[in-house]
Scaffold this motif. Structure first.
Motif, PDB file in Angstrom:
ATOM      1  N   LEU A  47      -8.839 -21.307 -16.961  1.00 30.39           N
ATOM      2  CA  LEU A  47      -9.159 -19.919 -17.517  1.00 30.39           C
ATOM      3  C   LEU A  47      -8.038 -19.373 -18.250  1.00 30.39           C
ATOM      4  O   LEU A  47      -6.810 -20.070 -18.072  1.00 30.39           O
ATOM      5  N   ASP A  48      -8.089 -18.413 -19.016  1.00 29.04           N
ATOM      6  CA  ASP A  48      -7.063 -17.318 -19.439  1.00 29.04           C
ATOM      7  C   ASP A  48      -6.381 -17.189 -18.387  1.00 29.04           C
ATOM      8  O   ASP A  48      -6.774 -16.695 -17.472  1.00 29.04           O
ATOM      9  N   ALA A  49      -4.812 -17.206 -18.442  1.00 27.41           N
ATOM     10  CA  ALA A  49      -4.116 -16.765 -17.775  1.00 27.41           C
ATOM     11  C   ALA A  49      -3.949 -15.342 -17.156  1.00 27.41           C
ATOM     12  O   ALA A  49      -3.828 -15.067 -16.212  1.00 27.41           O
ATOM     13  N   ASN A  82     -10.641 -32.408 -24.470  1.00 30.30           N
ATOM     14  CA  ASN A  82     -10.418 -33.608 -25.187  1.00 30.30           C
ATOM     15  C   ASN A  82      -9.162 -34.397 -24.605  1.00 30.30           C
ATOM     16  O   ASN A  82      -8.043 -34.127 -25.298  1.00 30.30           O
ATOM     17  N   GLY A  83      -9.298 -35.418 -23.399  1.00 24.32           N
ATOM     18  CA  GLY A  83      -8.280 -35.967 -22.876  1.00 24.32           C
ATOM     19  C   GLY A  83      -7.197 -34.939 -22.122  1.00 24.32           C
ATOM     20  O   GLY A  83      -6.117 -35.348 -21.602  1.00 24.32           O
ATOM     21  N   GLY A  84      -7.538 -33.624 -21.849  1.00 29.38           N
ATOM     22  CA  GLY A  84      -6.819 -32.882 -21.269  1.00 29.38           C
ATOM     23  C   GLY A  84      -7.926 -32.007 -20.334  1.00 29.38           C
ATOM     24  O   GLY A  84      -9.141 -32.224 -20.006  1.00 29.38           O
ATOM     25  N   ARG A  85      -7.313 -30.563 -20.154  1.00 29.96           N
ATOM     26  CA  ARG A  85      -8.282 -29.797 -19.311  1.00 29.96           C
ATOM     27  C   ARG A  85      -9.246 -29.064 -20.212  1.00 29.96           C
ATOM     28  O   ARG A  85      -9.223 -28.728 -21.394  1.00 29.96           O
ATOM     29  N   GLY A  86     -10.448 -28.981 -19.560  1.00 28.70           N
ATOM     30  CA  GLY A  86     -11.483 -28.312 -20.385  1.00 28.70           C
ATOM     31  C   GLY A  86     -11.333 -26.598 -20.215  1.00 28.70           C
ATOM     32  O   GLY A  86     -10.284 -26.435 -19.671  1.00 28.70           O
ATOM     33  N   ARG A  87     -12.138 -25.946 -20.841  1.00 30.51           N
ATOM     34  CA  ARG A  87     -12.059 -24.745 -20.488  1.00 30.51           C
ATOM     35  C   ARG A  87     -13.274 -23.807 -20.036  1.00 30.51           C
ATOM     36  O   ARG A  87     -14.393 -24.193 -20.763  1.00 30.51           O
ATOM     37  N   ALA A  88     -13.051 -22.922 -18.994  1.00 27.92           N
ATOM     38  CA  ALA A  88     -14.198 -22.247 -18.417  1.00 27.92           C
ATOM     39  C   ALA A  88     -14.402 -21.091 -19.361  1.00 27.92           C
ATOM     40  O   ALA A  88     -13.549 -20.288 -19.704  1.00 27.92           O
ATOM     41  N   PHE A  89     -15.902 -20.624 -19.337  1.00 22.74           N
ATOM     42  CA  PHE A  89     -16.388 -19.496 -20.132  1.00 22.74           C
ATOM     43  C   PHE A  89     -17.074 -18.711 -19.495  1.00 22.74           C
ATOM     44  O   PHE A  89     -17.069 -17.291 -19.648  1.00 22.74           O
TER      45      PHE A  89
END
Length: 836
Positions: A548-550, A569-576
């Motif tokens: 999440l945004d910090a 993409n090879g790292g953490r996804g982002r929750a919306f």
């Protein structure tokens, strides 16, 4: 309806499909299956179903349209042709909308309605014919319905007519699958001039490029313009860019979420002397006839829903169209008279485009499909008569997800809960969430969440809103209380439809964040997430990491349920969109497991009971009385991976390994085992259990494991006879004339061992020591009294006779108190300074 086939054909003889109506009816009477190939505008979707009905069949005709707008318009057109209102002889049913009566004989349906009906009644009682219109689009629901209809026809209803219709399709494979005949006709198509671009455009340039080309075409050409764009956002942006630049020309938008009246305005012909521009999604490629179009502007892209099996997520991508789609679009310009198609891509790109679009079943989320198949009564997905079989891996994953949702059992059979889920007009996950709700406020909340998740996030562009679902739910409820939905109108409408589906009135009762989290967790149990830190980094139950945004207030919660996210993409996804989950809700999804494993950084074997949700540990407690055999197996498995660090491999151990390896090289006939570290650690179960007991208990810690004498372990892997032979052929030490026992150093890759000894201790030693029954001389590394190398030799006698005297000059100067005889062959060996 009293109109006969001949009456209908006579009335609409101007339509090309009228020429094949009698032939089609004859093929159905004989084969009960047909594939109709006719160009757009030929009347196949409207005239032919009416002529099929008039041939005297007793049951209804169900026609599957791949798009809601097309289903509504096709039904409306057929009703007009009969001089009736929709809902009488011809009706339609789409998601959340139904116009069908007891008089209805032709039903135009879409969006899984046919497959849900077949799940309730696999025999399709009362249905005489199923028509698959615009089948070339090959969407998932059409493929599934086609497959199930075949299964019904093959097993239960040989009299069921199946008709496949398309303007551009390879009929051969479908005819073979159905045992059908092809029926085709020519259309009234005028030539279309194609204008290719000099440069390709990127997805971010679509709206501007289309607006510019529409402006150019409007100046250079006569007639109405149809422009194809990927989606609603591009259409709205393009309309804004065009503004009033086209003067009196009416700019219409056409996409699925538009109200029906605005859709109708885009489709209906322009008034005499007026022009219009229609900005449309691919919905206008087929089925819909937009009268008066002479110019097509094709951006060359469309929005495709792509399923990523690595994280079980689907997302929209803007991708290049195929050549068959391009032909379909260009054909819209040649329906009235000669037309022009402006293609916003280069000739080089044209050559690289795929010939045909890929069937959606190859890369779609198969969870809804597998549930509908289970509701139909089948458990072996692969055995069904697919036109294009689904990827096996995606089917396996779909079954796994449905089991997690308790929709199917271990054998793949549908459960009572799964049957309720299958009957609902939504994704199984959304259905599971709504069925999880227990009372009126919860049910209403579930319907609101479902609408928010299915529609575009209204608050996505607002600053300081972040990912909290409670803010969206509260805003929707406030708008509903004030009876001023405004921007929430679309979401509110979908929520109201869901309220009707579950049989409740909307409730605006206060809800807590955790109430939302509990419902989201029911839909997405694998997306329950545990905080990794206080900076917004979480790990989900499926093992994927998400952030999440910090500054997001939700980062203060240890547990979340993630509703929407983009995969990394090879790292953490982002929750919306997300909501917190209470500890009580976690208990509903957690299972106790006995976990006995080797964790080196925790000091060895860890034995505990764990309450887990997927890969996440909720709580733990010690586990006692672990069976000895289990401990041994776990330690042995750990040794295979970490044996080089968890066991003690000393210099003495390495020396033994070199000795045995050297003897094995000298004498293969002895059959000595390979005692190299890698080989020994390949099968620790054969030797390690014998060394794991101390004081009657199994040792389980790294510190205890490192106390195991690996030199002794390896030596005991040799038989007594082999030990004797190794000791004789490759001794560990040699006694020199001074009486010292000097250790031999065996080296990897060399047959010659090294004896490092002070020169003075070898006085009187005339011959070089040998190993391997005297066959191999050792390499003498002669040292100074200060243990510095002064000479390497395998011929000690020659050294005494020649080189010694040169060496002695330097050594006598540096070590004057030591003994340096004139005749080293007869002198007495010395260990230190010469005694007086």
């Amino acid at each position: 309806m009293t109109m006969t086939t001949k009456n209908i054909i006579e009335k609409y003889r101007m339509l090309p499909a009228a020429t094949i109506a009698e032939e089609l009816n004859g093929v159905l009477n004989q084969h009960h299956a047909a594939v109709v190939v006719a160009p757009p505008g030929a009347g196949k979707s409207t005239l032919l179903p009416l002529t099929m009905l008039s041939r005297g069949i007793q049951g209804r005709i169900v026609m599957l349209e791949p798009r809601r707008l097309a289903a509504r318009q096709v039904a409306l057109r057929m009703a007009q042709m009969l001089g009736e209102e929709v809902g009488q002889t011809v009706g339609y049913q789409i998601r959340f909308e139904k116009k069908i009566s007891s008089k209805t004989r032709i039903e135009v349906v879409t969006e899984g309605i046919l497959t849900r009906r077949m799940a309730d009644d696999p025999t399709l009682e009362g249905v005489s014919c199923v028509i698959f219109d615009e089948f070339h689009e090959r969407n998932l629901q059409s493929d599934l319905a086609f497959c199930l209809a075949q299964q019904t026809r093959n097993i239960l209803r040989p009299d069921l007519d199946i008709v496949v219709m398309s303007a551009t399709i390879d009929a051969t494979a479908i005819c073979q699958a159905l045992g059908a005949r092809e029926v085709s006709c020519q259309g009234r198509m005028y030539p279309v001039d194609t204008v290719l671009a000099k440069e390709d455009i990127s997805p971010g340039e679509i709206a501007a490029a289309v607006a510019a080309t529409v402006g150019r075409a409007h100046c250079e050409q006569e007639g109405d313009i149809l422009a194809f764009l990927p989606g609603q956002a591009d259409i709205v942006r393009c309309a804004e860019l065009l503004g009033t630049s086209l003067g009196a020309t009416h700019v219409c938008q056409l996409y699925g979420n538009l109200p029906p009246q605005q859709q109708y305005e885009a489709i209906c012909p322009s008034a005499q002397g007026e022009r219009k521009v229609v900005l449309a999604t691919p919905i206008a490629e087929t089925s819909l006839t937009i009268e008066g179009i002479r110019i097509v502007v094709d951006c060359g892209f469309y929005r495709k829903l792509v399923f990523d099996p690595t994280n079980d997520l689907s997302h929209l991508e803007t991708v290049r169209i195929s050549k068959d789609m391009a032909r379909q679009r260009a054909g819209r310009a040649g329906r009235v008279e000669k037309g022009t198609c402006f293609r916003l891509w280069t000739n080089a790109t044209q050559q690289r485009m795929e010939e045909q679009r890929q069937p959606e079943i190859m890369d779609a989320d198969l969870v809804p499909m597998v549930l509908e198949i289970a509701a139909f009564g089948e458990t072996d997905v692969e055995s069904l008569p697919w036109l294009t079989p689904p990827p096996r891996g995606n089917v396996v994953r779909a079954v796994k997800e449905l089991r997690a949702l308790h929709a199917v059992n271990a054998e793949g059979q549908i459960t009572p809960l799964g049957r309720k889920m299958a009957s609902m007009p939504c994704h199984p996950r959304i259905a599971r969430m709504m069925l999880q709700a227990r009372n009126l406020p919860e049910k209403s909340l579930a319907c609101d969440i479902a609408a928010i998740l299915e529609e575009k996030d209204v608050m996505a562009q607002e600053s300081n809103v972040y990912s909290d679902l409670l803010l969206r739910v509260s805003a929707l409820q406030d708008a509903r209380r004030k009876n001023a939905l405004g921007r929430w109108k679309r979401v509110g409408k979908v929520a109201a439809e869901y309220d009707r589906t579950v049989g409740i009135r909307p409730s605006n009762a206060y809800v807590a964040r955790e109430d939302i989290g509990a419902l989201v967790a029911a839909a997405y149990p694998e997306r329950i997430a545990k905080a990794l830190d206080h900076n917004g980094n979480y790990r989900m139950a499926n093992g994927e990491e998400v952030m999440l945004d910090a500054a997001d207030p939700l980062t203060s919660f240890p547990w979340l349920a993630i509703a929407t996210l983009h995969a990394g993409n090879g790292g953490r996804g982002r929750a919306f969109l997300a909501a917190p989950v209470s500890s009580q809700s976690l208990d509903d999804y957690a299972t106790w497991w006995d976990n006995v494993t080797w964790i080196a950084h925790q000091g060895g074997v860890v034995a505990q009971k764990e309450m887990r949700i997927g890969t996440l540990v909720v709580k733990t407690k010690p586990l006692g009385n672990v069976p000895r055999k289990l401990l041994e197996n776990i330690i042995c498995e750990a040794a295979k991976k970490e044996g080089k660090s968890m066991l003690s491999w000393t210099d003495k151990t390495a020396a033994l390994q070199e000795r045995v390896a050297l003897v094995a090289q000298w004498h293969p006939e002895l059959g000595l085992p390979d005692l190299s570290t890698d080989t020994v650690l390949m099968q620790p179960e054969k030797w390690l259990p014998f060394y794991l007991e101390k004081d009657g208990k199994v040792i389980t810690t790294v510190s205890e494991m490192r106390k195991i004498d690996m030199e002794s372990v390896l030596w005991n892997m040799l038989s007594y006879e082999q030990q004797q032979v190794v000791s004789r052929l490759a001794p560990t030490y040699i006694v020199v004339p001074s009486g010292s026992k000097i250790q031999l150093r065996y080296r990897n890759g060399s047959e010659v061992p090294v004896l490092s000894v002070r020169l003075q201790e070898c006085f009187g030693l005339t011959e070089t020591p040998r190993v391997n029954n005297g066959k191999i001389p050792v390499l003498m590394e002669l040292l100074s009294p200060g243990f510095k190398p002064v000479q390497l030799t395998t011929d000690l006698r020659s050294f005494w006779q020649d080189t010694y005297f040169e060496v002695r000059k330097e050594l006598r100067r540096r070590y004057p108190k030591h003994y340096w005889p004139d005749n080293p062959l007869e002198a007495m060996a010395q260990k230190g300074v010469r005694r007086k």
